[in-house]
Scaffold this active site. Structure first.
Site, mmCIF file in Angstrom:
data_model
loop_
_atom_site.group_PDB
_atom_site.id
_atom_site.type_symbol
_atom_site.label_atom_id
_atom_site.label_comp_id
_atom_site.label_asym_id
_atom_site.label_seq_id
_atom_site.Cartn_x
_atom_site.Cartn_y
_atom_site.Cartn_z
ATOM 1 N N ASN A 9 0.873 -1.180 0.000
ATOM 2 C CA ASN A 9 0.000 0.000 0.000
ATOM 3 C C ASN A 9 0.909 1.229 0.000
ATOM 4 O O ASN A 9 1.481 1.576 1.024
ATOM 5 C CB ASN A 9 -0.896 -0.025 1.244
ATOM 6 C CG ASN A 9 -1.718 1.245 1.387
ATOM 7 O OD1 ASN A 9 -1.745 2.085 0.483
ATOM 8 N ND2 ASN A 9 -2.382 1.394 2.523
ATOM 9 N N TRP A 10 1.012 1.837 -1.149
ATOM 10 C CA TRP A 10 1.944 2.974 -1.273
ATOM 11 C C TRP A 10 1.418 4.243 -0.617
ATOM 12 O O TRP A 10 2.138 5.219 -0.480
ATOM 13 C CB TRP A 10 2.239 3.244 -2.755
ATOM 14 C CG TRP A 10 3.081 2.205 -3.426
ATOM 15 C CD1 TRP A 10 3.531 1.017 -2.896
ATOM 16 C CD2 TRP A 10 3.582 2.248 -4.773
ATOM 17 N NE1 TRP A 10 4.280 0.340 -3.828
ATOM 18 C CE2 TRP A 10 4.324 1.070 -4.986
ATOM 19 C CE3 TRP A 10 3.473 3.172 -5.816
ATOM 20 C CZ2 TRP A 10 4.962 0.793 -6.204
ATOM 21 C CZ3 TRP A 10 4.095 2.900 -7.026
ATOM 22 C CH2 TRP A 10 4.835 1.720 -7.214
ATOM 23 N N LYS A 11 0.128 4.244 -0.275
ATOM 24 C CA LYS A 11 -0.489 5.457 0.304
ATOM 25 C C LYS A 11 -0.232 6.645 -0.628
ATOM 26 O O LYS A 11 -0.181 6.457 -1.842
ATOM 27 C CB LYS A 11 0.016 5.683 1.732
ATOM 28 C CG LYS A 11 -0.142 4.402 2.575
ATOM 29 C CD LYS A 11 0.031 4.599 4.043
ATOM 30 C CE LYS A 11 -0.171 3.263 4.758
ATOM 31 N NZ LYS A 11 -0.110 3.363 6.207
ATOM 32 N N HIS A 96 -9.609 1.231 4.891
ATOM 33 C CA HIS A 96 -8.319 1.421 5.581
ATOM 34 C C HIS A 96 -8.510 2.378 6.751
ATOM 35 O O HIS A 96 -9.302 3.316 6.668
ATOM 36 C CB HIS A 96 -7.278 1.962 4.600
ATOM 37 C CG HIS A 96 -5.891 1.931 5.171
ATOM 38 N ND1 HIS A 96 -5.431 2.889 6.045
ATOM 39 C CD2 HIS A 96 -4.889 1.034 5.022
ATOM 40 C CE1 HIS A 96 -4.184 2.575 6.397
ATOM 41 N NE2 HIS A 96 -3.836 1.456 5.804
ATOM 42 N N GLU A 98 -6.858 4.770 7.772
ATOM 43 C CA GLU A 98 -6.638 6.187 7.453
ATOM 44 C C GLU A 98 -7.875 6.782 6.782
ATOM 45 O O GLU A 98 -8.168 7.973 6.949
ATOM 46 C CB GLU A 98 -5.377 6.338 6.585
ATOM 47 C CG GLU A 98 -4.119 6.126 7.436
ATOM 48 C CD GLU A 98 -2.923 5.561 6.694
ATOM 49 O OE1 GLU A 98 -2.904 5.591 5.447
ATOM 50 O OE2 GLU A 98 -1.994 5.068 7.365
ATOM 51 N N GLU A 168 -5.261 -4.776 10.584
ATOM 52 C CA GLU A 168 -4.273 -3.714 10.753
ATOM 53 C C GLU A 168 -4.555 -2.961 12.053
ATOM 54 O O GLU A 168 -5.363 -2.025 12.072
ATOM 55 C CB GLU A 168 -4.339 -2.731 9.579
ATOM 56 C CG GLU A 168 -3.966 -3.345 8.248
ATOM 57 C CD GLU A 168 -3.371 -2.307 7.295
ATOM 58 O OE1 GLU A 168 -2.306 -2.591 6.743
ATOM 59 O OE2 GLU A 168 -3.945 -1.221 7.140
ATOM 60 N N GLY A 174 2.589 2.580 10.717
ATOM 61 C CA GLY A 174 3.521 3.687 10.562
ATOM 62 C C GLY A 174 4.243 4.069 11.837
ATOM 63 O O GLY A 174 4.866 5.119 11.911
ATOM 64 N N SER A 214 3.555 -1.896 10.237
ATOM 65 C CA SER A 214 5.009 -1.928 10.456
ATOM 66 C C SER A 214 5.656 -3.266 10.081
ATOM 67 O O SER A 214 6.622 -3.697 10.714
ATOM 68 C CB SER A 214 5.355 -1.531 11.893
ATOM 69 O OG SER A 214 4.947 -0.190 12.145
ATOM 70 N N GLY A 235 2.940 -1.024 4.244
ATOM 71 C CA GLY A 235 2.960 0.396 3.923
ATOM 72 C C GLY A 235 4.370 0.869 3.627
ATOM 73 O O GLY A 235 4.918 0.636 2.552
ATOM 74 N N GLY A 236 4.987 1.522 4.607
ATOM 75 C CA GLY A 236 6.296 2.150 4.426
ATOM 76 C C GLY A 236 7.340 1.280 3.734
ATOM 77 O O GLY A 236 8.039 1.737 2.831
HETATM 78 P P1 13P Z 1 3.066 0.619 7.625
HETATM 79 O O1 13P Z 1 3.589 -0.666 7.041
HETATM 80 O O2 13P Z 1 3.783 1.830 7.111
HETATM 81 O O3 13P Z 1 2.967 0.548 9.110
HETATM 82 O O4 13P Z 1 1.556 0.778 7.070
HETATM 83 C C1 13P Z 1 0.693 -0.292 7.181
HETATM 84 C C2 13P Z 1 -0.529 0.005 6.404
HETATM 85 O O5 13P Z 1 -1.313 0.874 6.741
HETATM 86 C C3 13P Z 1 -0.766 -0.775 5.186
HETATM 87 O O6 13P Z 1 -2.048 -0.568 4.692
#
Ligand code: 13P
Length: 252
Positions: A9-11, A96, A98, A168, A174, A214, A235-236
């Site tokens: 997930n590149w956000k 998600h 967010e 999640e 994050g 994470s 994510g990251g």
């Molecule tokens: P991180 O891997 O950056 O913690 O993000 C997880 C995430 O929200 C994937 O959708």
């Protein structure tokens, strides 16, 4: 057998130009990787077309990070399931944390999106997870149960069998603070139990349940080694080609 899924997930990262670079590097890192995991990347909307081009004739698949529930209409700024399907998306991340936290999405809205995605042949990656204060108050299971009841409302067992659910925990996103493998396993197993209760054993055994929060190259193998962790939503660490490739290789 559930095929593991590693999804990035590149956000809100990576322009179209950067997308081409990153996918070029990722394909190089993965070389002739042929499984067992299925690998998906979920770039922002504006980079989907570039990504689709880069992924042609590769085994990687494309996903989006959100969508509207209508096919078209007066919804300024929104993107429809038809638009995503036409671009070649296979997956779409829905609900998600967010989106829930910053854009007010609730379970009723997420449910409409899940049903719309299925109508257009997209596979929803339905995200659920508790806040830190909910974990501390020991209401994690109750929170997850409500999110599942809402998000999966109205679906058939067959539809649920084909879905992806991602656990999640919000406090792990994050933050560098990963759930322990035992915690991830415990909640993923609980999710499978709730799916069995609502939709029967066949759906529960087939549905893929990912862990996200994470995940990185250092902790992926242990998380992915848990019986009910069928993959990762990253994510990251998905923004780095070598790091993401290492997570892919950790899936057995
Ligand atoms: P991180 O891997 O950056 O913690 O993000 C997880 C995430 O929200 C994937 O959708």
């Amino acid at each position: 057998m559930r095929i593991p899924l590693i999804a990035g997930n590149w956000k809100m990262h990576n322009t179209a130009a950067r997308t081409r670079e990153l996918l070029g590097a990722l394909l190089h890192e993965l070389g002739d990787y042929s499984g067992p995991a299925e690998v998906a990347v979920c770039p922002p909307f504006t980079s989907l077309a570039a990504a689709a081009e880069c992924l042609q004739n590769t085994s990687l698949v494309l996903g989006a990070q959100n969508m509207h529930y209508e096919e078209k209409g007066a919804y300024t700024g929104e993107i429809s399931p038809l638009m995503l399907a036409e671009l070649g998306c296979r997956y779409v991340i829905l609900g998600h944390s967010e989106r829930r936290q910053y854009f007010g999405e609730d379970d009723a809205l997420v449910s409409r999106k899940v049903q719309a995605a299925l109508r257009y042949g997209l596979v929803p990656i339905l995200c659920v997870g508790e806040l830190l204060e909910q974990r501390q108050a020991r209401v994690t299971e109750a929170v997850i149960r409500i999110q599942l009841a809402g998000g999966l409302a109205g679906l058939t067992p067959q539809q649920v069998a084909g879905l992806v659910i991602a656990y999640e925990p919000v406090w792990a996103i994050g933050t560098g603070r990963t759930a322990s493998p035992a915690d991830a396993q415990q909640v993923n197993a609980y999710i499978r139990q709730v799916v069995a209760e609502f939709f029967g054993d066949a759906a529960a055994q087939a549905v893929r349940i990912l862990y996200g929060g994470s995940v990185n190259a250092g902790n992926a193998a242990e998380l992915l080694g848990q019986a009910d962790v069928d993959g990762a939503l990253v994510g990251g660490a998905s923004l780095d080609a070598a790091g993401f490739a290492a997570i892919v290789r950790a899936a057995r």
